[in-house]
Design an enzyme around this catalytic site. Structure first.
Site, PDB file in Angstrom:
ATOM      1  N   GLU A  10       0.847  -1.193   0.000  1.00 31.28           N
ATOM      2  CA  GLU A  10       0.000   0.000   0.000  1.00 31.28           C
ATOM      3  C   GLU A  10       0.882   1.242   0.000  1.00 31.28           C
ATOM      4  O   GLU A  10       1.785   1.372   0.826  1.00 31.28           O
ATOM      5  CB  GLU A  10      -0.916  -0.009   1.227  1.00 31.28           C
ATOM      6  CG  GLU A  10      -1.613   1.312   1.527  1.00 31.28           C
ATOM      7  CD  GLU A  10      -2.467   1.828   0.375  1.00 31.28           C
ATOM      8  OE1 GLU A  10      -2.411   3.057   0.114  1.00 31.28           O
ATOM      9  OE2 GLU A  10      -3.173   1.018  -0.275  1.00 31.28           O
ATOM     10  N   TYR A  25     -33.201  15.499  -8.271  1.00 32.30           N
ATOM     11  CA  TYR A  25     -32.924  15.469  -9.705  1.00 32.30           C
ATOM     12  C   TYR A  25     -33.071  16.874 -10.260  1.00 32.30           C
ATOM     13  O   TYR A  25     -34.109  17.518 -10.070  1.00 32.30           O
ATOM     14  CB  TYR A  25     -33.912  14.546 -10.426  1.00 32.30           C
ATOM     15  CG  TYR A  25     -33.826  13.081 -10.068  1.00 32.30           C
ATOM     16  CD1 TYR A  25     -33.402  12.149 -11.020  1.00 32.30           C
ATOM     17  CD2 TYR A  25     -34.189  12.608  -8.814  1.00 32.30           C
ATOM     18  CE1 TYR A  25     -33.337  10.793 -10.722  1.00 32.30           C
ATOM     19  CE2 TYR A  25     -34.124  11.265  -8.504  1.00 32.30           C
ATOM     20  CZ  TYR A  25     -33.700  10.360  -9.463  1.00 32.30           C
ATOM     21  OH  TYR A  25     -33.630   9.024  -9.158  1.00 32.30           O
ATOM     22  N   ARG A  47     -16.089   4.423   4.310  1.00 28.92           N
ATOM     23  CA  ARG A  47     -15.150   3.516   3.646  1.00 28.92           C
ATOM     24  C   ARG A  47     -14.044   3.099   4.613  1.00 28.92           C
ATOM     25  O   ARG A  47     -13.583   1.965   4.597  1.00 28.92           O
ATOM     26  CB  ARG A  47     -14.560   4.207   2.414  1.00 28.92           C
ATOM     27  CG  ARG A  47     -13.625   3.340   1.580  1.00 28.92           C
ATOM     28  CD  ARG A  47     -13.212   4.096   0.325  1.00 28.92           C
ATOM     29  NE  ARG A  47     -12.342   3.305  -0.527  1.00 28.92           N
ATOM     30  CZ  ARG A  47     -11.017   3.279  -0.428  1.00 28.92           C
ATOM     31  NH1 ARG A  47     -10.419   4.004   0.523  1.00 28.92           N
ATOM     32  NH2 ARG A  47     -10.299   2.553  -1.253  1.00 28.92           N
ATOM     33  N   ASP A 106     -11.479  -0.894  -9.551  1.00 30.46           N
ATOM     34  CA  ASP A 106     -11.563   0.343 -10.333  1.00 30.46           C
ATOM     35  C   ASP A 106     -10.504   0.433 -11.425  1.00 30.46           C
ATOM     36  O   ASP A 106     -10.674   1.205 -12.376  1.00 30.46           O
ATOM     37  CB  ASP A 106     -11.415   1.559  -9.409  1.00 30.46           C
ATOM     38  CG  ASP A 106     -12.679   1.824  -8.595  1.00 30.46           C
ATOM     39  OD1 ASP A 106     -13.692   1.154  -8.846  1.00 30.46           O
ATOM     40  OD2 ASP A 106     -12.637   2.704  -7.716  1.00 30.46           O
TER      41      ASP A 106
END
Length: 822
Positions: free
Chosen positions: A38, A222, A113, A317
């Protein structure tokens, strides 16, 4: 040099994010050696990011033993609310998160996260294999292995390098470098495929006290060119996102990076964003004031085609990057590393026996090809689904019309997008499946969902025989040769009954609309033979035909009320019935059957609640059909006043309109809308009423069929010639209606055969397709087409409600796979 490979198969993981830590846990439980590098100075940093944990990711985390702790640290979503740019609701509050829980066994949740990373880290039994401050600066590979060098001078070697290093992956760049000499066009396409059309300011704030939001509420606004989302948690904690469309589309090399000053400017620029309207509006500046961590980023989207080269492969990703709007990116990454871990374990198992060499480069590449093949379609479909939602929430292009006109009537739009990304999820093949994932109402199924959907074009081609019936009906049922006879009878004003001196006036005006009345009066003349018993056989054929129609119309109404057919043309049975009155049911029924077969494949019923009908409307179906369709038929055939029979006929000709209005009134006055509860807790609520209605209609149909056969035999129903060869109007009408009956109910029986073929292909028809179709043909002869349709449709309904697809993961299917009960 440090980190030399062990004697066995070893994996080097680049990146300690969600993908990297999930893979580390998966490899540890597969007893596969690995090392994780990492670049940051800690494994679980606080960068202001939140993450959705949905059932496809939760199941894998559950297999790894991490789900229980993750679930404790996430907020379970409870209510979705769609709002306009002023914060006002544009659809009713939607409790679909509860539906997702019931469907999959895992409640959708949202949390930080950082907490997910921490749990994944703490779940590892041997965290010593994780190394921080390891910024990879060089990657080399050969036929035997791969080696990475870090900025601090350390290097690590192994037999496979997995790049879980994010959207700007160094590992992917190395793959491009290695592939470019032989695959220049593919590399060029990959370099251009990543785009950014939006940016997003996301943050976490504390101390938000607003009366309109409770823990678990997710509110989305929206607006043209921008959107916003809040997810409320306990104690006034709110996760929020604000997104805007960028002035142009950016690509990999020029995607903007933002500073804190840019974030401040974003809030000023969009200070008028109202997330929740009303007396006490909640605005973007209100959230910004209480935000403790935030970050402005460009929203990248990419579907890369080069996933691997030699002994180097990417995951998460770095190969499939989706917008945050659907919240599925992290879950897709978890899926990809699970798929990769399955392949790695199979390779590593080859080295368990020390008499066998380590997997060759060819074996590694074969495994990586299989990994990409398994994941690519679904991963790309997830990117597309999330991108579609981003454009809908920003009301980009034609999506503005979708949000304005359809979304208010389709509150389950987002959950249905989610379930399609979830149902076909990958699992860890070498770890037991949690019971929670096996006992839900929508079993996981690797053959269904996004990336695996059945081709509608293929279904249309398969169903061309139905359109063939329609074309044949169009040719055979040409009324033009009889129009002159019909007009002469209408305009003559009098019908003289044969073999008697009785003269009956022909009613030409009824509704007071001359052109319309003239047309209806013209059509009415085709029914005079049956209306006045001029031909007893024709009269009996009409009685049998129209009684069978009660079954057909009831089925159409049930299908219209079905959740799986929401927002499709099948919701308009009255339209098809009206067209049937104009052109003949023999021409229109094949079209309805064709459309149903194409629109409503078996995969739509993967969720048991999708089979369910809205009982408020479906329970009103037979009363409306009986009162406004069938009752006038019998009334006009037996009414003692011959002239008044034509008045009833005028009314009956518009039965689709009266039936639709009657159903609406009945449903409003007699039944309650209990769908919100039924879809969660009462998935078979409609079955008893379906059985009662169609049994009643079927018994009536069979009784009239037997009466017809006893009186006239099959010749009363079977066409004996073409209408065009008839000598007069009544003979023409007799043959026309016979062909109308044959086309309408023949196509409906063929449609049922198609539906049972679908069930057979899905492994849900244990009785055998040929046996079922054979019994159907026998039933059609003995009981008539109406009763056969009722029985066949009910049998299929029972299968949909009680049996699961052959590939669905249930306790029974997993038990059969492993040779034991679970």
């Amino acid at each position: 040099m440090s980190g030399d490979a062990s004697d066995g198969f070893r994996v080097v993981i680049a990146g300690g994010g969600v993908a990297g830590l999930t893979l580390a846990n998966a490899l540890e439980q597969a007893n596969v050696d690995y090392v994780l590098l990492e670049r940051r100075d800690e494994i679980a940093p606080q960068v202001g990011a939140s993450i959705g944990i949905f059932p496809n990711g939760a199941r894998i985390l559950d297999q790894l033993g991490a789900w229980e702790n993750v679930n404790k640290l996430t907020e379970v979503l409870r209510v979705f609310q769609n709002r306009d740019g002023k914060g006002n609701p544009i659809s009713k509050p939607d409790r679909s998160p509860q539906l997702l829980d019931a469907r999959t066994g895992y409640p959708p949740g949202w949390g930080e996260r950082q907490n997910l990373l921490r749990v994944l880290h703490e779940t590892l039994k041997d965290p010593s294999k994780l190394h921080v401050n390891k910024n990879i600066v060089d990657i080399q590979q050969d036929a035997d292995g791969v080696q990475v060098r870090c900025a601090d001078g350390t290097s690590y070697s192994g037999h496979l390098l997995v790049g879980a290093d994010g959207v700007f992956s160094k590992t992917r760049s190395k793959i491009w470098e290695l592939a470019e000499p032989t695959q220049p066009k593919l590399v060029e396409a990959d370099r251009k495929c990543m785009i950014a059309e939006y940016n997003c300011l996301f943050g976490i704030c504390h101390g938000v006290d607003h009366p309109a939001i409770k823990a678990g509420d997710a509110n989305t606004s929206y607006s043209p060119g921008r959107c916003a989302l809040t997810i409320a948690s306990e104690g006034g904690k709110v996760y929020w996102f604000a997104q805007e469309r960028l002035p142009r589309t950016y690509h990999l090399d020029d995607i903007p990076r933002y500073t804190q000053a840019d974030a401040d400017d974003f809030v000023k620029r969009h200070s008028d964003i109202v997330l929740i309207g009303g007396e006490h509006p909640l605005t973007l500046p209100d959230l910004w004031e209480k935000t403790v961590t935030a970050r402005l980023v460009a929203v990248e989207e990419a579907k890369f085609r080069l996933w691997h080269w030699g002994r180097i492969v990417c995951a998460g990703d770095s190969i499939h990057k989706s917008t945050p709007n659907l919240g599925v990116g992290g879950n897709a990454a978890i899926e990809s590393v699970a798929s990769l871990a399955n392949g790695i374990k199979q390779l590593a198992d080859l080295t368990r026996d020390r008499q066998r060499p380590l997997p060759s480069l060819e074996q590694v590449e074969t495994m990586l090809v299989a990994y990409q093949k398994e994941r690519e379609n679904r991963a790309n479909a997830v990117v597309d689904a999330s991108g579609f939602l981003a454009r809908a929430q920003n009301m980009h292009g034609l999506n503005r019309w979708f949000v304005t006109f359809l979304l208010p009537h389709f509150s389950e739009f987002v959950p249905d997008l989610m379930i399609n990304t979830i149902i076909g999820a990958v699992k860890l093949d070498y770890l037991p499946l949690p019971m929670a994932s096996l006992t839900s109402t929508t079993p996981f199924n690797p053959t269904q969902g996004d990336g695996m959907r059945e081709s509608r074009l293929k279904r249309a081609v398969l169903a061309l025989s139905l359109l063939g019936i329609c074309v044949a009906a169009f040719i055979i049922m040409n009324v033009e040769p009889a129009l002159e006879w019909a007009a002469a009878l209408r305009d003559g004003g009098v019908l003289k009954l044969p073999d008697s001196n009785v003269e009956i006036p022909v009613i030409r005006s009824f509704y007071g609309l001359k052109g319309f009345d003239d047309f209806v009066a013209l059509v009415n003349t085709f029914f005079f033979s049956a209306l006045y018993d001029i031909d007893a056989g024709a009269r009996q054929q009409v009685i049998s035909f129209l009684t069978d129609g009660m079954v057909l119309l009831t089925i159409w109404y049930f299908e219209a009320a079905r959740r799986a057919n929401m927002l499709t043309i099948l919701e308009w049975p009255a339209l098809f019935a009206l067209l049937g009155q104009l052109f003949g049911i023999g021409l229109i029924a094949p079209i309805w059957c064709f459309l149903h077969y194409v629109i409503s494949p078996i995969e739509k019923y993967a969720a048991l609640d999708q089979r369910l009908t809205n009982t408020r409307t479906s329970f009103a179906s037979l009363p409306a059909v009986a009162l406004f369709y069938l009752f006038p038929v019998y009334a006009m055939l037996v009414w003692p006043d011959f002239t008044f029979r034509q008045s009833i006929l005028f009314v009956w000709q518009l039965y689709p309109i009266w039936m639709a209005l009657g159903k609406k009134v009945f449903s409003a006055l007699l039944f309650k809308d209990t769908m919100d509860q039924d879809k969660l807790h009462n998935l078979r609520k409609d079955i008893p009423v379906m059985k009662y209605y169609l049994r009643v209609a079927g018994i009536a149909s069979a009784g009239v069929w037997w009466w017809t056969l006893a009186s006239f035999g099959f010749q009363a129903m079977i066409p004996s010639g073409l209408p065009q060869s008839a000598p007069d109007l009544f003979a023409f009408a007799d043959q026309f209606l016979r062909w109308d009956w044959a086309g309408g109910f023949g196509s409906s029986l063929v449609w049922l055969a198609y539906l049972f073929w679908d069930l057979s292909a899905a492994g849900m028809l244990r009785e055998g397709w040929f046996k079922v179709v054979g019994l159907g043909l026998v039933s059609a002869v003995l009981l008539g087409p109406g009763a056969t349709m009722a029985l066949g449709w009910l049998f299929r309904e029972d299968i949909l409600a009680t049996r699961r697809h052959k590939a669905a993961l249930t306790p029974e299917s997993v038990g059969r796979l492993h040779g034991k009960s679970i």
